[in-house]
Design a protein around this motif. Structure first.
Motif, PDB file in Angstrom:
ATOM      1  N   ILE A   8       0.855  -1.178   0.000  1.00 46.07           N
ATOM      2  CA  ILE A   8       0.000   0.000   0.000  1.00 46.07           C
ATOM      3  C   ILE A   8       0.901   1.243   0.000  1.00 46.07           C
ATOM      4  O   ILE A   8       1.969   1.227   0.620  1.00 46.07           O
ATOM      5  N   GLY A   9       0.497   2.243  -0.749  1.00 45.86           N
ATOM      6  CA  GLY A   9       1.222   3.512  -0.736  1.00 45.86           C
ATOM      7  C   GLY A   9       2.369   3.597  -1.715  1.00 45.86           C
ATOM      8  O   GLY A   9       3.206   4.496  -1.606  1.00 45.86           O
ATOM      9  N   ILE A  10       2.449   2.676  -2.682  1.00 45.32           N
ATOM     10  CA  ILE A  10       3.515   2.741  -3.678  1.00 45.32           C
ATOM     11  C   ILE A  10       2.903   2.956  -5.063  1.00 45.32           C
ATOM     12  O   ILE A  10       1.727   2.683  -5.294  1.00 45.32           O
ATOM     13  N   GLU A  11       3.723   3.424  -5.982  1.00 41.49           N
ATOM     14  CA  GLU A  11       3.220   3.765  -7.314  1.00 41.49           C
ATOM     15  C   GLU A  11       3.031   2.532  -8.195  1.00 41.49           C
ATOM     16  O   GLU A  11       2.064   2.437  -8.943  1.00 41.49           O
ATOM     17  N   ASN A  12       3.951   1.605  -8.136  1.00 44.48           N
ATOM     18  CA  ASN A  12       3.934   0.450  -9.045  1.00 44.48           C
ATOM     19  C   ASN A  12       3.464  -0.807  -8.313  1.00 44.48           C
ATOM     20  O   ASN A  12       4.201  -1.779  -8.158  1.00 44.48           O
ATOM     21  N   VAL A  13       2.217  -0.786  -7.865  1.00 39.34           N
ATOM     22  CA  VAL A  13       1.673  -1.879  -7.060  1.00 39.34           C
ATOM     23  C   VAL A  13       1.781  -3.221  -7.776  1.00 39.34           C
ATOM     24  O   VAL A  13       2.286  -4.205  -7.226  1.00 39.34           O
ATOM     25  N   VAL A  14       1.326  -3.291  -9.031  1.00 41.41           N
ATOM     26  CA  VAL A  14       1.311  -4.561  -9.753  1.00 41.41           C
ATOM     27  C   VAL A  14       2.729  -5.086  -9.961  1.00 41.41           C
ATOM     28  O   VAL A  14       2.993  -6.279  -9.817  1.00 41.41           O
ATOM     29  N   ASP A  15       3.648  -4.162 -10.290  1.00 46.07           N
ATOM     30  CA  ASP A  15       5.039  -4.587 -10.493  1.00 46.07           C
ATOM     31  C   ASP A  15       5.606  -5.228  -9.228  1.00 46.07           C
ATOM     32  O   ASP A  15       6.278  -6.263  -9.283  1.00 46.07           O
ATOM     33  N   TYR A  16       5.321  -4.606  -8.063  1.00 47.83           N
ATOM     34  CA  TYR A  16       5.823  -5.179  -6.813  1.00 47.83           C
ATOM     35  C   TYR A  16       5.194  -6.541  -6.543  1.00 47.83           C
ATOM     36  O   TYR A  16       5.876  -7.484  -6.125  1.00 47.83           O
ATOM     37  N   LEU A  17       3.895  -6.648  -6.782  1.00 46.77           N
ATOM     38  CA  LEU A  17       3.222  -7.919  -6.500  1.00 46.77           C
ATOM     39  C   LEU A  17       3.790  -9.050  -7.346  1.00 46.77           C
ATOM     40  O   LEU A  17       4.058 -10.147  -6.838  1.00 46.77           O
ATOM     41  N   ILE A  18       3.991  -8.788  -8.619  1.00 41.35           N
ATOM     42  CA  ILE A  18       4.530  -9.833  -9.510  1.00 41.35           C
ATOM     43  C   ILE A  18       5.967 -10.163  -9.138  1.00 41.35           C
ATOM     44  O   ILE A  18       6.356 -11.337  -9.054  1.00 41.35           O
ATOM     45  N   GLU A  19       6.765  -9.122  -8.896  1.00 42.19           N
ATOM     46  CA  GLU A  19       8.160  -9.354  -8.504  1.00 42.19           C
ATOM     47  C   GLU A  19       8.219 -10.150  -7.198  1.00 42.19           C
ATOM     48  O   GLU A  19       9.014 -11.080  -7.047  1.00 42.19           O
ATOM     49  N   GLY A  20       7.338  -9.806  -6.247  1.00 42.85           N
ATOM     50  CA  GLY A  20       7.310 -10.514  -4.970  1.00 42.85           C
ATOM     51  C   GLY A  20       6.922 -11.970  -5.127  1.00 42.85           C
ATOM     52  O   GLY A  20       7.513 -12.850  -4.498  1.00 42.85           O
ATOM     53  N   LEU A  21       5.923 -12.245  -5.981  1.00 44.92           N
ATOM     54  CA  LEU A  21       5.527 -13.636  -6.224  1.00 44.92           C
ATOM     55  C   LEU A  21       6.673 -14.433  -6.825  1.00 44.92           C
ATOM     56  O   LEU A  21       6.870 -15.609  -6.491  1.00 44.92           O
ATOM     57  N   LYS A  22       7.423 -13.812  -7.721  1.00 48.33           N
ATOM     58  CA  LYS A  22       8.562 -14.509  -8.335  1.00 48.33           C
ATOM     59  C   LYS A  22       9.626 -14.845  -7.291  1.00 48.33           C
ATOM     60  O   LYS A  22      10.280 -15.890  -7.373  1.00 48.33           O
ATOM     61  N   GLU A  23       9.790 -13.969  -6.301  1.00 40.71           N
ATOM     62  CA  GLU A  23      10.759 -14.253  -5.231  1.00 40.71           C
ATOM     63  C   GLU A  23      10.314 -15.428  -4.366  1.00 40.71           C
ATOM     64  O   GLU A  23      11.122 -16.054  -3.684  1.00 40.71           O
ATOM     65  N   LEU A  24       9.014 -15.727  -4.405  1.00 40.38           N
ATOM     66  CA  LEU A  24       8.481 -16.825  -3.591  1.00 40.38           C
ATOM     67  C   LEU A  24       8.273 -18.103  -4.390  1.00 40.38           C
ATOM     68  O   LEU A  24       7.765 -19.094  -3.851  1.00 40.38           O
ATOM     69  N   GLU A  25       8.682 -18.105  -5.670  1.00 45.90           N
ATOM     70  CA  GLU A  25       8.472 -19.289  -6.505  1.00 45.90           C
ATOM     71  C   GLU A  25       9.156 -20.525  -5.932  1.00 45.90           C
ATOM     72  O   GLU A  25       8.680 -21.650  -6.117  1.00 45.90           O
ATOM     73  N   TYR A  26      10.295 -20.313  -5.255  1.00 49.00           N
ATOM     74  CA  TYR A  26      11.046 -21.449  -4.719  1.00 49.00           C
ATOM     75  C   TYR A  26      10.221 -22.253  -3.715  1.00 49.00           C
ATOM     76  O   TYR A  26      10.526 -23.410  -3.428  1.00 49.00           O
ATOM     77  N   ARG A  27       9.143 -21.681  -3.178  1.00 47.78           N
ATOM     78  CA  ARG A  27       8.324 -22.384  -2.194  1.00 47.78           C
ATOM     79  C   ARG A  27       7.413 -23.422  -2.850  1.00 47.78           C
ATOM     80  O   ARG A  27       6.889 -24.302  -2.166  1.00 47.78           O
ATOM     81  N   GLY A  28       7.229 -23.330  -4.162  1.00 44.55           N
ATOM     82  CA  GLY A  28       6.356 -24.264  -4.862  1.00 44.55           C
ATOM     83  C   GLY A  28       4.931 -23.738  -4.937  1.00 44.55           C
ATOM     84  O   GLY A  28       4.438 -23.130  -3.993  1.00 44.55           O
ATOM     85  N   TYR A  29       4.261 -23.942  -6.072  1.00 43.45           N
ATOM     86  CA  TYR A  29       2.894 -23.458  -6.227  1.00 43.45           C
ATOM     87  C   TYR A  29       2.288 -24.067  -7.473  1.00 43.45           C
ATOM     88  O   TYR A  29       2.985 -24.592  -8.345  1.00 43.45           O
ATOM     89  N   ASP A  30       0.949 -23.999  -7.569  1.00 42.02           N
ATOM     90  CA  ASP A  30       0.277 -24.508  -8.760  1.00 42.02           C
ATOM     91  C   ASP A  30      -0.626 -23.478  -9.412  1.00 42.02           C
ATOM     92  O   ASP A  30      -1.180 -23.711 -10.478  1.00 42.02           O
ATOM     93  N   SER A  31      -0.812 -22.315  -8.773  1.00 42.21           N
ATOM     94  CA  SER A  31      -1.598 -21.232  -9.356  1.00 42.21           C
ATOM     95  C   SER A  31      -1.198 -19.938  -8.669  1.00 42.21           C
ATOM     96  O   SER A  31      -0.532 -19.952  -7.623  1.00 42.21           O
TER      97      SER A  31
END
Length: 589
Positions: A8-31
């Protein structure tokens, strides 16, 4: 395991969300999915498979400048890996992401359905947002508190809504969640890695803490307001993924407590074992079980044999997959064929599964990776929920394999060991004093001519696994042996430079195993005993908790043997995460 990010409170919300999800890919996921508030309008975008699929869908959605967002990578626990079951889950005006398992979700769902609330997904998570909206009457904090009071289980929750477009509600119990900031920008994540480079300080939420963020961070425990306990974030992403541990293997040993809670949530209940993946009809006509596996998974299968035969009274054979597939075995249709694999791609195990399917047997997979080849091939699958395991030498995957087999034996025997299973999980929490003792002890065990790990009953497979862990990462020769068999040949090797790790259970064949240890001590072997009963005659002793159940002893001894192998290997100067000549997923014969 699932991952959460939010901001919250940042300009590039979607960019952060996608970048953050990529940092968590190592945890494993299916969707994966995101929910954003775009000029006050709630928009959710979800996709099955890799984050790239989600990015492609986002690129086709018109977004202005979202001010608030939450996102999630899902590892399926309740419901199949479909877009409908992916997070975030929506109500009429709110969206939620959630890690963990809501144990009483069926009870809540039935209540809400009677109140006229409709559900779209098969998940436990959807009840959170629907219950919140049921309670909402203009006061989101009150509605959120009422919702949390109704939830049993583990959770990390982020919730956003069109009704309060400049706020994120959060709560944590049993699943990790971090809130971090940089000036007036506020971020959430399941681990440090997505926060590095964005936030400078972070509050690591404790169980039962909840609150909301707007321009500030508001944290409560019950009705008591707390001041955030900020810590500086590390500045190296790889280090952050290790959470301060020296190696991934060390981190994964310490994670076993949380992973086993995840593995058993919704399965080990006060009313007995419940597997959403199974029903009693699946086992009709089954008189035999064959377990096929390789390496560490084979050792887990051997533990399963003791449990299934003792408790469920079903004849069980455990087979090395690379041998079974070429042996022309007798496969009869009253046999359940069980395969165990961390990766779901183990070549030999997969081929035996195909062989069993061709012979018309019912098949069951115990696996850690959804949508893997083994999962797709098997009739039924119980997912281990261990999360991504980066260390080549398996630790937490082994723990979840054994726990799943234990629950399966309870399920088939219609036996309820709810409290004992929880006790076994508790002893996997690594004690810092114990770890320090093992670190000091490891100095003694570097220069002998080899190791024998010995045990009886379920502790024989653990001896095999302890020896495998040591040789995988230290490159020292080690063997696991039934304690009673040492005098039938191997005791000829006994001298001060033969190291013996004795797994001495108070609850199974104590006096007999103690006699086997005495035989080795009399021949000057250097012996380290792991037991709740002090053994004065041996060179070293590691005390575990006193308990009346051997499986509790098993899980605590498991942790000790893993730590010993790791500390010996570290003293040898080895990279314990990437041992020579080995691969994490063995996809060749």
């Amino acid at each position: 395991m699932c991952g959460i990010v939010g901001c919250i409170g940042i300009e590039n919300v979607v960019d952060y969300l996608i970048e953050g999800l990529k940092e968590l890919e190592y945890r494993g996921y299916d969707s994966a999915g995101i929910a954003v508030l775009d000029n006050g309008e709630l928009k959710t975008i979800k996709a099955v498979g890799k984050i790239k699929n989600l990015e492609d869908k986002i690129s086709k959605v018109k977004l202005n400048k979202p001010s608030v967002g939450i996102a999630h990578t899902r590892w399926a626990t309740h419901g199949k890996p479909t877009e409908i079951n992916a997070h975030p889950h929506r109500g009429e005006f709110s969206a939620v992401v959630h890690n963990g398992i809501i144990e009483n979700y069926q009870e809540i769902k039935k209540f809400l359905q009677k109140e006229g609330v409709n559900f779209l997904s098969q998940t436990d998570t959807e009840v959170i947002v629907k219950l919140f909206e049921y309670y909402y009457n203009g006061d989101e904090v009150e509605a959120f508190q009422k919702t949390l009071e109704k939830l049993d289980g583990a959770y990390a929750i982020l919730l956003i809504s069109e009704k309060f477009p400049k706020k994120i509600l959060f709560a944590k119990k049993g699943s990790p969640l971090i809130v971090a900031k940089n000036e007036n920008k506020i971020y959430f994540a399941s681990s440090d890695a997505p926060l590095i480079g964005h936030a400078t300080t972070a509050h690591y939420l404790e169980d039962d803490e909840w609150g909301w963020v707007d321009e500030e961070i508001h944290i409560f425990k019950g009705h008591e307001k707390l001041s955030p306990r900020f810590k500086d974030l590390p500045n190296n992403k790889e280090s952050a993924k290790k959470s301060g541990f020296r190696f991934y293997m060390e981190k994964e040993i310490y994670e076993q407590y949380d992973v086993l809670k995840e593995n058993t949530l919704g399965r080990n209940t006060e009313y007995g074992i419940h597997f959403e993946e199974l029903d009693r009809e699946f086992f009709e006509g089954i008189n035999n079980i064959i377990i096929s596996a390789c390496g560490t998974s084979y050792h887990a299968g051997l533990v399963g044999k003791y449990l299934l035969e003792r408790d469920a009274k079903i004849r069980t054979n455990v087979e090395v997959a690379s041998e079974l597939r070429y042996r022309e075995p007798l496969l009869t249709k009253d046999t359940l064929f069980v395969v165990i694999s961390q990766s779901g791609e183990t070549a030999d195990t997969l081929e035996t599964l195909k062989m069993a399917k061709k012979a018309g047997l019912k098949t069951l997979a115990l696996c850690n990776v959804d949508n893997s080849s083994i999962v797709r091939e098997a009739d039924r699958t119980i997912l281990l929920r261990a999360g991504i395991e980066k260390g080549v030498a398996s630790t937490k995957a082994f723990a979840t394999q054994v726990m799943t087999l234990w629950m399966l034996s309870n399920y088939l025997a219609k036996k309820n060991e709810y409290h004992i299973i929880n006790e076994a999980i508790e002893v996997t929490k690594v004690d810092a004093t114990l770890h320090e003792k093992i670190k000091r002890l490891s100095k003694r065990y570097l220069h002998g001519h080899g190791f024998f790990y010995i045990g009886r009953d379920i502790f024989f497979p653990l001896a095999l696994e302890g020896a495998l862990k040591l040789k995988e990462i230290s490159y020292i020769h080690a063997e696991g042996y039934p304690a009673g068999e040492m005098k039938h040949g191997p005791i000829a090797l006994a001298d001060p430079d033969l190291y013996v790790v004795a797994l001495l259970s108070k609850n199974i064949l104590f006096e007999k195993t103690k006699s086997n240890i005495e035989e080795l001590v009399a021949r000057d072997a250097t012996v380290l005993t792991i037991s709740s009963e002090y053994i004065e005659m041996t060179d070293d002793f590691v005390k575990i908790n006193d308990t009346s159940h051997p499986m509790v002893e098993f899980f605590e001894m498991m942790v000790v043997t893993q730590l010993l192998a790791m500390e010996v290997a570290i003293r040898m100067g080895n990279d314990v995460d990437m041992p020579r000549n080995l691969a994490k997923s063995v996809t060749v014969e």
